[in-house]
Design an enzyme around this catalytic site. Structure first.
Site, short mmCIF file in Angstrom:
data_model
loop_
_atom_site.label_atom_id
_atom_site.label_comp_id
_atom_site.label_asym_id
_atom_site.label_seq_id
_atom_site.Cartn_x
_atom_site.Cartn_y
_atom_site.Cartn_z
N SER A 228 22.45 -39.15 64.79
CA SER A 228 23.05 -39.38 66.23
C SER A 228 24.12 -40.44 66.21
O SER A 228 24.84 -40.63 65.51
CB SER A 228 21.77 -39.10 67.27
N GLU A 345 21.59 -27.91 67.47
CA GLU A 345 21.81 -29.18 67.77
C GLU A 345 21.44 -29.25 69.37
O GLU A 345 21.28 -30.28 69.84
CB GLU A 345 23.26 -29.79 67.38
N HIS A 457 18.07 -31.28 67.55
CA HIS A 457 18.63 -32.45 67.44
C HIS A 457 17.50 -33.33 67.10
O HIS A 457 16.60 -33.55 67.89
CB HIS A 457 19.53 -33.08 68.66
#
Length: 559
Positions: A228, A345, A457
């Site tokens: 990330s 995601e 995610h």
């Protein structure tokens, strides 16, 4: 457990995963001592629970002076030397942040226990995990982990590198950096250029170059990896002239330098918000910075908490130009890279954290046009682009569940997938790129997430760090254990040779003009041309339509 009860814990998962191990007492190597340029440090002998695997851990080693007083909003400076042997057996302070996002009771309910870690501006420390047999001269590959968390939250101690270090015979380093306003505030001029958090990361990488040999690591074989905002950091170092020569490979998990929310050419919006919140009625940048340096930690924390996410900026030094320009001009020295994304995601955790007011499950065909118009504005697109997004992703379907799924896909594509593919295409003509799509939905989430969520995610982090071997009582399958071992092997092979492949692993082809990539699942397989149509839409069709729209508006004004 109701879904809302899990929010705090999953916030932590979105930026990382806590993998605690058991400390054991012993003789001799139970208290290893290593040299650094600024003094000696004593670590611990650690056994991963229920295994005979041992590592040495060295926690809380300073790589810079505390960034306080005149060093607040300033580049990091080398740490002061110390006399005697520094204790490296306890976790360092985490940087100033909204620690409510790190979870609390929910962690305990899942048998995950955060160590009691204090918070302070004095936070520029790193943790090292070394196979117990390693010594100066072992020349092991080094893997430097940069945590995620939207550049506003996170800490090194959420990530335990013991399993990765021990099973793959590598040195793992987890670093910290200033976050939020303290890490990325800029006035847009010489009084505060910004990107302090990125400069902290550079300082940590320089420390690794100078000192990691004493821990058994090879300074000429350093790979940086992150997820990330950590992946965005890694990707930013690839294009930054300040970071050249400090590492030799890069792994970007669900984050690259061109993520739209994490890079900005202008600091004006953040500058205005901070100036208003601080009460610093400054007439110029110099007096504003003087006022901000006079604020105490509590006052700075209150300002910090306003930002769920904060972007890095084009500062003329760490980022001389926008990363997209740097890549397009080939004005950087690429290294071999692994770049990848997860197949869902924007599945659940990000909308829950970042945009709880937007109820995706309430989207219908009737409400969709207004939702897409609003979404286009948030994406910095003309509101008229809502119709184009509708046509590309939703078509004529009336089914609400399908519309909601397509909306989540659209957001995931915009935020993560398309930027990752763009960076991979930029870099692959200059250095090898291995691309992946992580596709496995962890089995232990089955009772906590909606059934439609796939690989959300942050889900791959558990497997990268060998989650099933830590002090975590979560159910996992034999197949998941094997997948975790494969991923650790791929990552470590890449750190060792610049190539993830080795005997016994499913073959991972380099991404070339055939557009091959690895589908990371229980049974890995090779895919081709990931999201080719969507990539065409976001990089060709949509920009062309926007230009046509602007041209039409200009002609209308002339009339």
């Amino acid at each position: 457990m109701p879904l809302y009860k899990l929010l705090g814990w999953l916030n932590a998962v979105a930026c990382g995963v806590l993998l605690l191990v058991l400390h054991v007492q012993g003789q001799d190597s139970a208290s290893p001592i290593r040299n650094t340029h600024t003094g000696q440090v004593r670590g611990s002998l650690v056994h991963v629970k229920d295994t005979d695997i041992a590592v040495h851990t060295f926690l809380g080693i300073p790589f810079a002076k505390p960034p306080v007083g005149p060093l607040r909003f300033a580049p990091p400076e080398a740490p002061e030397p110390w006399s005697g042997v520094r204790d490296g057996t306890s976790h360092p302070n985490m940087c100033l942040q909204n620690d409510n996002l790190m979870g609390s009771e929910d962690l305990k309910m899942m048998n995950l226990i955060l160590p009691p870690i204090s918070m302070s501006e004095d936070c520029l420390y790193l943790n090292i995990y070394v196979p117990a047999h390693a010594h100066e001269g072992s020349n092991l590959p080094v893997m430097v982990w940069i945590h995620g968390g939207a550049l506003t939250v996170g800490m090194a101690s959420m990530y335990d590198g013991s399993m990765l270090a021990a099973t793959e015979d590598v040195v793992v380093v987890a670093i910290q950096y200033r976050l939020g306003v303290l890490g990325f505030f800029s006035t847009g001029d010489q009084h505060a250029k910004g990107n302090w958090g990125y400069l902290d990361q550079v300082a940590a990488l320089r420390w690794v170059q100078q000192n990691i040999v004493h821990f058994g690591g090879n300074p000429d074989r350093v790979t940086i990896f992150g997820e990330s905002a950590g992946g965005t950091s890694v990707s930013s170092h690839v294009v930054s002239p300040m970071s050249q020569g400090l590492f030799h490979g890069a792994i970007m998990e669900s984050g690259v330098a061109v993520l739209p929310d994490l890079i900005s050419s202008s600091s004006e919006m953040v500058h205005r918000i901070v100036a208003n919140l601080s009460g610093c009625a400054a007439v110029n940048s110099e007096t504003l910075m003087c006022c901000l340096r006079g604020k105490n930690e509590a006052e700075m924390l209150a300002i910090n908490k306003v930002f769920k996410i904060i972007p890095g900026v084009v500062d003329g030094e760490f980022l001389p130009k926008h990363p997209q320009e740097l890549m397009a001009s080939k004005d950087f020295h690429p290294v071999p890279s692994i770049i990848g994304i997860n197949n869902d995601e924007y599945g659940w955790i990000l909308p829950t954290i970042m945009d709880p007011a937007q109820k995706i499950e309430e989207i219908t065909r009737k409400t969709l046009p207004a939702v897409l118009k609003s979404t286009a504005l948030k994406m910095m697109l003309p509101p008229e682009c809502g119709d184009l997004l509708m046509e590309e992703y939703m078509g004529d379907t009336e089914d609400p569940e399908t519309l909601q799924a397509q909306f989540r896909e659209m957001k995931g594509d915009f935020m993560f997938v398309i930027p990752a593919l763009q960076v991979a295409h930029f870099q692959r003509s200059h250095a090898p790129v291995y691309f992946y799509e992580f596709q496995h939905r962890p089995s232990f989430f089955k009772d906590f997430r909606p059934p439609y969520v796939k690989a959300d995610h942050g889900d791959e982090i558990f497997l990268v760090f060998g989650y099933q071997f830590g002090n975590i009582k979560l159910p996992y399958t034999e197949e998941e254990e094997q997948l975790s071992r494969r991923i650790m092997k791929y990552w470590a092979n890449f750190a060792r040779h610049g190539n993830p492949n080795s005997e016994g692993l499913p073959y991972w082809p380099v991404m070339d003009h055939d557009e091959q990539y690895l589908q990371l699942d229980i049974q890995p397989s090779v895919g081709r041309a990931l999201k080719a149509r969507r990539l065409q839409f976001w990089t060709k069709t949509l920009p062309q339509k926007i230009q046509e729209l602007k041209g039409s508006q200009e002609r209308h004004k002339e009339l």
